[in-house]
Write a protein that holds these residues in place. Structure first.
Motif, PDB file in Angstrom:
ATOM      1  N   MET A   1       0.817  -1.211   0.000  1.00  0.00           N
ATOM      2  CA  MET A   1       0.000   0.000   0.000  1.00  0.00           C
ATOM      3  C   MET A   1       0.852   1.263   0.000  1.00  0.00           C
ATOM      4  SD  MET A   1      -3.103  -0.885   2.586  1.00  0.00           S
ATOM      5  CE  MET A   1      -2.105  -0.196   3.884  1.00  0.00           C
ATOM      6  N   ASP A   2       2.086   1.120   0.432  1.00  0.00           N
ATOM      7  CA  ASP A   2       2.913   2.311   0.590  1.00  0.00           C
ATOM      8  C   ASP A   2       3.526   2.803  -0.714  1.00  0.00           C
ATOM      9  OD1 ASP A   2       2.284   2.030   3.201  1.00  0.00           O
ATOM     10  OD2 ASP A   2       4.205   1.181   3.802  1.00  0.00           O
TER      11      ASP A   2
ATOM     12  N   PHE B   1      -5.112  -7.545  -4.247  1.00  0.00           N
ATOM     13  CA  PHE B   1      -5.389  -8.323  -3.047  1.00  0.00           C
ATOM     14  C   PHE B   1      -6.382  -9.442  -3.330  1.00  0.00           C
ATOM     15  CE2 PHE B   1      -3.774  -4.581  -0.605  1.00  0.00           C
ATOM     16  CZ  PHE B   1      -2.721  -5.270  -0.028  1.00  0.00           C
TER      17      PHE B   1
ATOM     18  N   LYS C   1      -6.931   2.815  -5.453  1.00  0.00           N
ATOM     19  CA  LYS C   1      -7.873   1.857  -4.869  1.00  0.00           C
ATOM     20  C   LYS C   1      -8.088   0.654  -5.761  1.00  0.00           C
ATOM     21  CE  LYS C   1     -10.199   4.578  -1.782  1.00  0.00           C
ATOM     22  NZ  LYS C   1      -9.122   4.012  -0.969  1.00  0.00           N
TER      23      LYS C   1
ATOM     24  N   LEU D   1      -5.178  -1.825  -5.972  1.00  0.00           N
ATOM     25  CA  LEU D   1      -4.978  -2.601  -4.761  1.00  0.00           C
ATOM     26  C   LEU D   1      -6.068  -3.655  -4.603  1.00  0.00           C
ATOM     27  CD1 LEU D   1      -3.796  -0.073  -2.074  1.00  0.00           C
ATOM     28  CD2 LEU D   1      -2.562  -1.981  -3.052  1.00  0.00           C
ATOM     29  N   ARG D   2      -7.266  -3.255  -4.915  1.00  0.00           N
ATOM     30  CA  ARG D   2      -8.351  -4.216  -4.773  1.00  0.00           C
ATOM     31  C   ARG D   2      -8.107  -5.430  -5.658  1.00  0.00           C
ATOM     32  NH1 ARG D   2     -13.844  -2.932  -3.921  1.00  0.00           N
ATOM     33  NH2 ARG D   2     -13.448  -0.802  -4.581  1.00  0.00           N
TER      34      ARG D   2
ATOM     35  N   ALA E   1      -0.967   2.490  -5.428  1.00  0.00           N
ATOM     36  CA  ALA E   1      -1.880   2.840  -4.350  1.00  0.00           C
ATOM     37  C   ALA E   1      -3.273   3.235  -4.800  1.00  0.00           C
ATOM     38  CB  ALA E   1      -1.276   3.961  -3.512  1.00  0.00           C
TER      39      ALA E   1
END
Lengths: 356, 356
Positions: A250-251, A265, A258, A261-262, A256
Motif C-alpha cells: 500500500m505504501d 489483493f 484503490k 490494490l483491490r 496505491a
DNA sequence: ATTGGCACTCTAGCAACCGGAGTGCCAAAG
DNA sequence: CTTTGGCACTCCGGTTGCTAGAGTGCCAAT
C-alpha cells in the motif's frame, strides 16, 4: 514475449545511458530528463546529444515518456534488458547473511521455517514476501499414530518426509478399539516406513482386492489410508503458499490507487492463478523475474515478481520470492531472494537428513 | 467516558430525529441537513423547526457539523446513545442462520472452526472479522505421545481439552529409547488424564523433589512436561487472534487515507494492544461495542469494534467480532456477531463434550 | 412553539492562468 | 557525421478567482 535479443544495434554508450536512466528512475521514481541524465551519466555529453540517444532508445521500445514534456522511464522491455544485461547486483553484507542463517537455524517446525523465510523477505524489502509449500514428487511415509478421541472420532497423526507432521480427525464407519488401532498403526509402521505415500495406497488397494475373505479389517484400513493420502493434497490446495507483508504494498504510490490494490489483493486471495504462475518458476533454477505484464496476469500489472526455487535433496520442491512494484531495487532484491532460497533449502535439508 | 446518562432532557421528538439522522447518515455517508431530515422524519415539521432541534442536539454533544454550511453527523456520544437506546436491530433471516450452522457444523479441527467463523463475519459484513484463540483457565490434559524422530529430536503430540492437538519437537538432553518414551507416555496418560496442565506440572515438580534418589528418569520427564506446558502459552502469544478480511477496510472512504490505513494495519500486526482491548470484552456477556476513540486506542480512531464473547461449557473463553468504520450498519452487524458467537460456542462445545 | 424569510458561510467544481520542465528539430560548429 | 546551442512548442501541476448549491442561524411574524 521477453526481448532477450540483446539489441545489438545499441551502442555501448546507449546501453550505459539506459542503465543510468533505469537506476535513477528506480531510485527517484520520477521520469528522467535529458538534463539530469547528462549530469549523471559521467559522459560529458550535452543534453541535446542525450536527447538524440534517448530518441533511439525510445524507437527500440526500451523507454517511453508518459507525456510530451516529461522525462523518460523504462518500458517492460527496458527493465528486461536492464536486468538481463546491465544489472550489477550488490553483494549482501556478511552481517545480513549471518543474521539470516541465525533466524532460520533455530526453527524445528518446517512450517515455521517457511513463514520465517517469507517474513524475512518482506521485512528486508518492505514489499510482499511469499513462499510456496514444498511439493514433493513422493511423500515419504515415516510413521502413523491413531488416537481414539471418542466413539466417532479418531485422531490421525501422520509423520512424513522430514519432520512434517499432519493431524487429522477421521470418522470411521465403525468403532475401533484402542487395541485395534494400535495394531493397525504397528502394521503400517513396520511394513511401509520409508515408502512413498502414493505407492502405499496402491499396494493397499491391491492387497485388499486379492484377499477378499478377511475383508473386514483390511478394507477399513485401506480406506483410511486413502483418506490420509488425500489429505496432503487437500491441505496444500487450501493453502498453497503463504504471503507476508502484503500491506507493505500500500505504501507504493504507483500501486496505491484503490482499484489496483483491490485487484491485487483479491488475486492474492484467489490463489489459483498465482499458484499456476509460481509453478512455472519451479523448473527454472536460479532467480526468475516477471516484470509487470510479463506474467500474463492482469492483476500484477504494475508489479514485478522476483522468485527462486528452493530444493530439498537436490530436488526443487518450492518457490519463494518477492512481489513489489516494477520500480524496485533489483540489485538488492535479487541476491536477497537467491540467498533466502538457498538458506531455506539448507535448513529444510538439515532436518530432513538427520538419521531416523 | 461513555455517556450512557440517557439525556433525559431530550424530548421524544428530538430522540426520534436523532435516530433518523443517524440512520440516514449511516446509509448515505453524507452529513444530513435540516431539509432532508424534515422530509424523512415523517413529523411534518418545517426545516426551520428541525434546525432548532438540531441545535439542541448539537448542544448536547450528540451531533456536529464538519463545517458551517454542511449538515450534521453523529458524534461518538451520538452513536453511543443511538446504539444504547434507539437502535432497532434487524433479526436475521432463517436462511442465514441455517447457513451459518451448516458452515460450522462440518468442521472438526477447532482452529479451522475459528477461522471459518472469522471468515463468515468478514464476508457477511464486508469488514474485518476477528476471533481470539480460546483461552482457558485450566487446560485439561487428555493424552500425550512421543515419537522419536532422530537421536536428537522427539516429536511430542499433546491432546488437550476438546480435540485440540499440539505438535512440538523437543531436544532432550540425553537420548531416549523408543521403549522409554512409550513408558513415559503411558505413565503420564494413566496418571494425569483429565487433570489440568498447570497442576500436573506442579505435581511433577513436587514428586521430583521428594524422590531424589532415582532422579534420572523423573527429572527429565518433568523438564519436558514443563516445556509442554509452556508451549501452550507460546503458541497463543505468537498468534493470539486471527483476523480475516482486513483488506475489506480499504474500500471505505472514511478510512482510506494512506496514513490511516498504515496505522490501522500496523496495529493489527502489533497485536499486543489489540489483545488487551479484546480481553476487556471477555468479561462482558452479550455484545459489546467500542465506537471510535472509545477504545482509548489511537489506531481505531474512525473505527468501531463490535464484539461478543463465546463460551465453552458456560465459561467465556474467547472473543470474536467485527472491525469496521464507525459508520456501519449496527442493526445488522450486532445480531450477526451475536449469532456467530453463540454458534461458535455451540460447535466447540459439541466437540468438547463428546465422551472420551 | 412553529414557521418563513433572509443574510451569511463554506465547499466543490470549473475555468483561466502561469511557471517549470522537457522535448524535437534545425542550423551551426567541430 | 557527430555534437551542440538555440528556440519554439507542449504539457503538467499549482494557484487564483469565481459561481452555484447547500445549509445554517437568527429574527420577526403567526
Amino acid at each position: 514475449m521477453s526481448d532477450t535479443s540483446k539489441f545489438p544495434e545499441l551502442s555501448e554508450r546507449a546501453q550505459h545511458l539506459l542503465k543510468v536512466l533505469v537506476e535513477r528512475y528506480i531510485n527517484g521514481g520520477q521520469p528522467v530528463g535529458s538534463r539530469a541524465l547528462s549530469r549523471e551519466a559521467g559522459l560529458s555529453l550535452s543534453p541535446a546529444t542525450i536527447r538524440n540517444i534517448m530518441a533511439d532508445l525510445e524507437d527500440c521500445g526500451l523507454i517511453t515518456s508518459p507525456h510530451t514534456s516529461a522525462g523518460r522511464l523504462p518500458t517492460v522491455s527496458g527493465y528486461r534488458f536492464f536486468i538481463d544485461s546491465l544489472l550489477t547486483v550488490k553483494p549482501l553484507g556478511q552481517e545480513t547473511v549471518r543474521q539470516f542463517q541465525r533466524n532460520l537455524g533455530n526453527i524445528d517446525d518446517p512450517e515455521d521455517l517457511l513463514e520465517t523465510a517469507s517474513r524475512m523477505l518482506s521485512d528486508m524489502t518492505h514489499m510482499a514476501g511469499l513462499v510456496t509449500m514444498p511439493r514433493r514428487e513422493a511423500i515419504i511415509f515415516r510413521m502413523i499414530e491413531f488416537l481414539p478421541l471418542s466413539e466417532q472420532r479418531v485422531l490421525v497423526i501422520l509423520v512424513t518426509n522430514a519432520q512434517e507432521v499432519q493431524n487429522r480427525i477421521i470418522h470411521p464407519a465403525r468403532r475401533f478399539s484402542a487395541a485395534e488401532l494400535t495394531a493397525v498403526a504397528n502394521y503400517l509402521n513396520s511394513v511401509y516406513a520409508g515408502k512413498d505415500l502414493a505407492s502405499i495406497r496402491e499396494s493397499l488397494l491391491q492387497e485388499l482386492s486379492s484377499t477378499r475373505d478377511q475383508m473386514d479389517r483390511e478394507l477399513i484400513h485401506a480406506a483410511e489410508i486413502a483418506d490420509l493420502a488425500l489429505q496432503c493434497d487437500r491441505k496444500r490446495r487450501k493453502k498453497p503458499f503463504m504471503l507476508t507483508g502484503e500491506t507493505n504494498l500500500m505504501d507504493f504510490d504507483e500501486l496505491a490507487s484503490k482499484e489496483r490494490l483491490r485487484i491485487l489483493f483479491s488475486a492474492f486471495r484467489q490463489k489459483e492463478d498465482m499458484v499456476h504462475l509460481l509453478d512455472r518458476c519451479l523448473e527454472t533454477s536460479g532467480v526468475k523475474i516477471f516484470i509487470g505484464e510479463e506474467s500474463g496476469y492482469q492483476a500484477l500489472d504494475q508489479c514485478s515478481l522476483v522468485t527462486a526455487s528452493y530444493s530439498i535433496e537436490d530436488q526443487a520442491v518450492g518457490v519463494l520470492g518477492v512481489i513489489g512494484p516494477t520500480r524496485m531495487e533489483y540489485e538488492h532484491v535479487i541476491p536477497l531472494v537467491d540467498l533466502t532460497a538457498k538458506l531455506l533449502g539448507a535448513a529444510l535439508n538439515q532436518k530432513s537428513l538427520s538419521p531416523s
